[in-house]
Design an enzyme around this catalytic site. Structure first.
Site, short mmCIF file in Angstrom:
data_model
loop_
_atom_site.label_atom_id
_atom_site.label_comp_id
_atom_site.label_asym_id
_atom_site.label_seq_id
_atom_site.Cartn_x
_atom_site.Cartn_y
_atom_site.Cartn_z
N LYS A 26 4.11 -10.80 -7.32
CA LYS A 26 4.26 -9.60 -6.47
C LYS A 26 2.89 -9.00 -6.16
CE LYS A 26 5.52 -4.78 -7.48
NZ LYS A 26 4.20 -4.35 -7.98
N ASN A 27 2.06 -8.84 -7.18
CA ASN A 27 0.79 -8.14 -6.96
C ASN A 27 -0.25 -8.97 -6.23
OD1 ASN A 27 1.87 -5.92 -8.14
ND2 ASN A 27 0.71 -6.05 -10.06
N CYS B 193 5.95 2.98 -8.01
CA CYS B 193 6.49 3.39 -9.31
C CYS B 193 6.00 4.76 -9.73
CB CYS B 193 6.06 2.39 -10.37
SG CYS B 193 7.16 1.00 -10.48
N PRO C 90 -4.02 8.16 -7.72
CA PRO C 90 -4.83 8.62 -6.59
C PRO C 90 -5.38 7.45 -5.77
CG PRO C 90 -6.02 8.92 -8.66
CD PRO C 90 -4.68 8.34 -9.01
N ASP D 164 -8.48 8.00 -4.04
CA ASP D 164 -9.82 8.46 -3.66
C ASP D 164 -10.83 7.30 -3.55
OD1 ASP D 164 -9.19 8.59 -6.53
OD2 ASP D 164 -11.30 9.09 -6.78
N LEU D 165 -10.71 6.29 -4.42
CA LEU D 165 -11.68 5.20 -4.39
C LEU D 165 -11.49 4.31 -3.15
CD1 LEU D 165 -11.60 4.21 -8.17
CD2 LEU D 165 -13.35 5.56 -6.99
N ASP E 120 0.92 -3.43 -17.21
CA ASP E 120 2.22 -3.87 -16.67
C ASP E 120 3.07 -4.61 -17.71
OD1 ASP E 120 1.66 -2.72 -14.27
OD2 ASP E 120 1.31 -4.58 -13.18
N ARG F 139 12.33 -4.49 -7.41
CA ARG F 139 11.04 -4.37 -6.72
C ARG F 139 10.09 -5.49 -7.15
NH1 ARG F 139 8.04 0.24 -8.14
NH2 ARG F 139 6.65 -0.82 -6.74
C1 UD1 Z 1 -2.39 -2.38 -9.56
C2 UD1 Z 1 -1.06 -3.10 -9.72
C3 UD1 Z 1 -0.22 -2.44 -10.81
C4 UD1 Z 1 -1.03 -2.37 -12.11
C5 UD1 Z 1 -2.39 -1.72 -11.88
C6 UD1 Z 1 -3.29 -1.78 -13.10
C7 UD1 Z 1 -0.65 -3.91 -7.48
C8 UD1 Z 1 0.20 -3.86 -6.26
N1 UD1 Z 1 -0.35 -3.06 -8.45
O1 UD1 Z 1 -2.06 -1.05 -9.18
O2 UD1 Z 1 0.95 -3.23 -11.01
O3 UD1 Z 1 -0.31 -1.59 -13.05
O4 UD1 Z 1 -3.08 -2.41 -10.81
O5 UD1 Z 1 -3.45 -3.07 -13.54
O6 UD1 Z 1 -1.52 -4.76 -7.60
N2 UD1 Z 1 -7.46 5.14 -9.63
C9 UD1 Z 1 -8.19 6.22 -9.20
N3 UD1 Z 1 -8.53 6.29 -7.87
C10 UD1 Z 1 -8.18 5.31 -6.99
C11 UD1 Z 1 -7.45 4.21 -7.44
C12 UD1 Z 1 -7.10 4.15 -8.77
O7 UD1 Z 1 -8.51 7.12 -9.96
O8 UD1 Z 1 -8.52 5.44 -5.79
C13 UD1 Z 1 -7.07 5.06 -11.06
C14 UD1 Z 1 -5.55 5.07 -11.24
O9 UD1 Z 1 -5.05 6.38 -11.29
C15 UD1 Z 1 -5.38 4.36 -12.55
C16 UD1 Z 1 -6.54 3.35 -12.54
O10 UD1 Z 1 -7.45 3.80 -11.56
O11 UD1 Z 1 -5.55 5.25 -13.62
C17 UD1 Z 1 -6.13 1.95 -12.24
O12 UD1 Z 1 -5.42 1.91 -11.02
P1 UD1 Z 1 -5.52 0.66 -10.04
O13 UD1 Z 1 -6.23 -0.45 -10.73
O14 UD1 Z 1 -6.02 1.11 -8.73
O15 UD1 Z 1 -3.99 0.26 -9.91
P2 UD1 Z 1 -3.21 -0.09 -8.60
O16 UD1 Z 1 -4.07 -0.89 -7.67
O17 UD1 Z 1 -2.54 1.12 -8.11
#
Ligand code: UD1
Length: 422
Positions: A22-23, A117, A123, A125-126, A305, A397
């Protein structure tokens, strides 16, 4: 709306094949938007998130077709819109991946805040910071994010956190930028390596995925490509834990041993037998699991996960275990539901203390998100008596034909409409 009705205490035995990840497929579907001709994505799992992403692409003007051999054929050449439907955005977190590719293709994109989920703060922001650095002007209006970009230019960016999604979004956007982009402190997850494989098959020049520095040399255009999606390591891990919890013996075919190393080492530590051969991974549960401590970390650490599923397993361990969740701030939703089945779990912020009990007992429980849903199914498979897992749409999902696969291994799991008595 469906629920699962599970009759527990049946060991999982036999061979099962892992589906496509999925990811991996979701960002790759988003990347296909940038292609100048159709793409074929083999081994694409038939999941509700994938169906929603297909609808989003169709609303943008693409055609998406699922073939009987499990491929998605995406023709992006007819894309003419830049607005991602708000209703669909709310349904799937991965819709945010469209920002970079749609900007690259159309020069502008409008999205709203993504859903997905409910596992705490997610967030973006990055993502925004990276796309701005590449040259996009981004403004927020009434909950919508409108981004425009006349010229993409390569950048050297250091991510504050190795975010999987932000790494992927910036990687995709940078493919059509002029010059070289370097992403430092990039996420190293295998799905990022898969995305690199697809982008390069489209004619991009990306190097370094799987390490914390990724280098993207911009190209003028990308072409359609045929690509096979990697196996789903989280599904593989879920099935391995199912085998161990039910004291079964399962071979998961189409699995990559390296992708589940953190889990394998924990499963061996708690007394399970894990073997690899040319055909797949074999997981055998012989005795009551021993307790252990787990901390979730970015890859190659223990994946967040898999945390809810390992919590189900540790709830029947012979002693006390501690889980620390460092990635998401609200990811212990399954603890309360496991408690209904007799688990003894105490939460203190991002830590859960699990005092193992000899066995769980069947109960009515609610899957509030994808992985906590999987953890409740595993608990139900090992529990005494009947377990009813409500909220199966959350499990759909991310697990393709979950109950069919489990039944092929000897489990008793029935999918029943919510309004019918079981
Ligand atoms: C992806 C996976 C999800 C998995 C997660 C961590 C997909 C579709 N989903 O989610 O299944 O649980 O990686 O392995 O691939 N963060 C920020 N700012 C940002 C982006 C992220 O602060 O702009 C923080 C998030 O709040 C979190 C951490 O970074 O605490 C990791 O998130 P991230 O690696 O971005 O997860 P996802 O890409 O959302």
């Amino acid at each position: 709306m469906f629920r699962f009705v599970i009759e527990g205490r049946r060991p999982l035995t036999g061979t099962v094949k892992a589906s496509g990840a999925k990811n991996a497929v979701l960002p790759i579907m988003a990347a296909s938007v940038m292609a100048g001709s159709p793409c074929v994505l083999r081994n694409s799992p038939d999941l509700s998130d994938v169906r929603i992403m297909s609808k989003i692409l169709e609303r943008l003007g693409a055609t998406v077709e699922r073939t009987t051999d499990g491929s998605l054929v995406i023709d992006p050449t007819t894309i003419e819109h830049h607005v991602v439907d708000e209703m669909h955005m709310r349904q799937v977190k991965s819709s945010i991946f469209l920002m970079g590719p749609v900007l690259g293709r159309m020069g502008r994109v409008q999205v709203s805040y993504p859903g997905g989920c409910d596992i705490g703060q997610r967030p973006i922001d990055l993502h925004i910071k990276g796309l701005k650095a590449l040259g996009a002007s981004i403004e927020e209006k009434h909950g919508n994010i409108l981004a425009e970009c006349e010229k993409w230019e390569g950048i050297d960016i250091h991510l504050d956190i190795p975010s999987v999604g932000a790494t992927e979004n910036i990687m995709m956007g940078a493919c059509l930028a002029s010059g070289v982009t370097i992403i430092r402190n990039a996420a190293k997850e295998p799905e990022i390596v898969d995305l690199q494989g697809f982008l390069n098959a489209m004619g991009a020049r990306v190097k370094g995925a799987g390490t914390d520095v990724i280098r993207i040399e911009g190209v003028n255009e990308l072409r359609g490509a045929e690509y096979t999606i990697m196996p789903d390591r989280i599904e593989v891990g879920t099935l391995m834990i199912g085998a161990v919890m039910t004291r079964g013996d399962v071979v998961v075919e189409n699995a990559v041993a390296e992708h589940v190393q953190a889990l394998t080492s924990k499963l061996r530590e708690i007394g399970a037998e894990i073997d690899f051969n040319g055909h797949g991974i074999r997981a055998v549960g012989k005795s009551r699991p021993r307790p252990t401590d787990i901390k979730t970390l970015p890859y190659p650490g223990f994946p967040t996960d898999m945390q809810p599923q390992i919590m189900a397993l540790l709830s029947i361990a012979d002693g006390t275990s501690v889980i620390t969740e460092t990635i998401f701030d609200s990811r212990f939703k399954q603890a309360e539901e496991l408690g209904r089945m007799g688990a003894k779990i105490r939460r203190e912020g991002r830590t859960a203390i699990i005092k193992g009990v000899p066995a769980l007992s069947g109960a009515i429980v609610e899957a509030t998100d994808l992985r906590s849903g999987a953890s409740l199914v595993l608990a139900g498979l090992s529990a005494e008596g009947r377990t009813i897992v409500r909220g199966v749409h959350n499990i759909d999902r991310g697990y393709e034909r979950f109950e069919e696969k489990l039944m092929s291994l000897g489990a008793s799991v029935k999918r029943v409409p919510e309004d019918r008595r079981s």
